[in-house]
Scaffold this active site. Structure first.
Site, PDB file in Angstrom:
ATOM      1  N   GLY A  31      33.510  39.017  70.076  1.00 12.91           N
ATOM      2  CA  GLY A  31      32.578  37.991  70.546  1.00 12.91           C
ATOM      3  C   GLY A  31      32.194  37.067  69.399  1.00 12.91           C
ATOM      4  NE  ARG A  81      35.797  40.402  74.070  1.00 14.03           N
ATOM      5  CZ  ARG A  81      34.777  40.715  73.278  1.00 14.03           C
ATOM      6  NH1 ARG A  81      34.907  41.616  72.346  1.00 14.03           N
ATOM      7  NH2 ARG A  81      33.608  40.118  73.435  1.00 14.03           N
ATOM      8  CG  ASP A 122      32.234  48.548  67.249  1.00 13.91           C
ATOM      9  OD1 ASP A 122      32.271  47.485  67.907  1.00 13.91           O
ATOM     10  OD2 ASP A 122      32.013  49.652  67.762  1.00 13.91           O
ATOM     11  CB  THR A 139      28.665  41.578  66.312  1.00  7.96           C
ATOM     12  OG1 THR A 139      28.011  41.965  67.525  1.00  7.96           O
ATOM     13  CG2 THR A 139      28.350  42.628  65.255  1.00  7.96           C
ATOM     14  CG  ASP A 165      26.369  43.322  70.185  1.00  7.00           C
ATOM     15  OD1 ASP A 165      25.774  42.406  70.768  1.00  7.00           O
ATOM     16  OD2 ASP A 165      27.524  43.676  70.485  1.00  7.00           O
ATOM     17  CG  ASP A 223      27.026  47.130  67.551  1.00  6.07           C
ATOM     18  OD1 ASP A 223      27.379  46.220  66.775  1.00  6.07           O
ATOM     19  OD2 ASP A 223      27.638  47.392  68.604  1.00  6.07           O
ATOM     20  NE  ARG A 246      30.296  45.348  72.934  1.00 10.89           N
ATOM     21  CZ  ARG A 246      31.611  45.188  72.922  1.00 10.89           C
ATOM     22  NH1 ARG A 246      32.167  44.294  73.728  1.00 10.89           N
ATOM     23  NH2 ARG A 246      32.373  45.877  72.138  1.00 10.89           N
TER      24      ARG A 246
END
Ligand code: ATP
Length: 321
Positions: A14, A75, A106, A128, A130, A132, A174
């Site tokens: 993303g 992707r 990741d 990202t 996120d 994460d 996510r």
């Protein structure tokens, strides 16, 4: 002569605000080091297709504050196969590329690790919204997404207050609650629903009752997309307490916009650090920012070690609601 003469950079997964600043920093650092920089279009898809462009001084001019990524992102299912990865390495060798910087999340780092394991020098930069990724306190794009959500919620709050309404705002992230928790604290929300904590609708209803008894003009619940959809949350609140919540899904606006100043600086530092480290022979690592210090850690840390939400921030929600 140093073997690392030509370095490529790609953006994958993303998109996130600050990716352009990071790839610009990789390119400009290569130039400073008298190396060439090559841009790979469309992430690993472009790597397999040999879709390369020279990133000279001008090519990365005027992009430092632009959202998205000039290299585009994709992707790639082909890259998940051994044949796809071998093809990608062959394309890079044909183009005289000696090392690669991967900017992504990741999933992208799994790909970067596969290249490193095949003997191709690769370093990752966490990009990202996120947040994460273990191995860094912040990922490029996270703070900008928080600020975008904050701005949108401040507007929602105006209408929520006028009608004394209960609002559920679904944010991205996510399977992680970093974005939801940070947005909840920044907006003064009554509750944050995050994947890391079991949701008790009974407890939530108690908090809402308390909020109504305090005659608050509006009540806000921030919901992480990884728990359930805002529509499902709305139904559960209606069933458990007869609440008529208004729901808003912020969606892709959280990925857009120009990066906040802190993140432009961070992206610059990470991009330069990645290019410098590739030059001196480091590979299989991600660049991180831990306690305001740039560090390298093994790529696999990004997914093998769990990154936890801050307990202090979690307890803040309970204290402030
Ligand atoms: P975001 O967190 O923003 O979604 P991401 O980097 O995690 O970013 P993914 O779609 O998970 O996004 O991964 C991006 C690409 O990385 C995939 O399309 C695929 O090409 C590659 N990739 C992911 N996992 C692997 C893997 N196990 N092996 C090889 N390549 C992978």
């Amino acid at each position: 002569m140093n073997k690392m003469n030509r370095i490529a950079v790609l953006t994958s997964g993303g998109d996130s605000p600050g990716m352009n600043a990071a790839l610009r920093a990789v390119a400009r650092t290569c130039m400073f080091n008298d190396k060439e920089c090559i841009g790979v279009m469309r992430g690993y898809e472009g790597l397999i297709d040999g879709d390369f462009i020279p990133l000279d001084h001008q090519a990365v001019g005027g992009i430092i504050h632009k959202g998205g990524t000039i290299l585009r992102t994709a992707r790639s299912e082909r890259f998940r196969t051994p044949e796809g990865r071998e093809e990608a390495i062959a394309r890079m060798k044909d183009a005289g590329i000696d090392g690669l910087v991967v900017i992504g999340g990741d999933g992208s780092f799994h790909g970067a690790k596969a290249l490193h394991d095949l003997g191709f020098p690769t370093i990752g930069i966490p990009g990202t919204i996120d947040n994460d990724i273990t191995g860094t306190d912040e990922t490029i794009g996270f703070d900008t997404a928080v600020n975008t959500a904050l701005e949108a919620i401040m507007k929602l709050r105006d209408t929520a207050s006028s009608h004394q309404r209960l609002f559920v705002v679904e944010v991205m992230g996510r399977n992680a609650g970093f974005l939801a928790l940070e947005v909840a604290v920044a907006t003064g929300a009554e509750y944050a629903v995050v994947p890391e904590l079991p949701l008790s609708i009974g407890n939530l209803v108690k908090i809402l009752k308390n909020s109504y008894s305090l005659h608050k003009t509006h009540t806000l619940i921030v919901l992480a997309e990884g728990v359930m959809s805002a529509a499902e949350m709305r139904e559960q609140l209606a069933d458990a307490g007869g609440y008529d919540a208004r729901v808003t899904v912020l969606g892709y606006i959280q990925r857009g916009g120009h990066p906040t100043s802190f993140y432009v600086v961070l992206a610059n530092m990470m991009g330069a650090f990645a290019a410098d480290n590739l030059k001196i022979g480091n590979s299989g690592m991600i660049v991180g920012n831990i306690n305001h210090k740039l560090v390298l850690s093994p790529l696999e840390r990004a997914w093998s070690e769990h990154k936890s939400l801050s307990p202090e921030m979690l307890s803040l929600i309970n204290k402030m609601n």
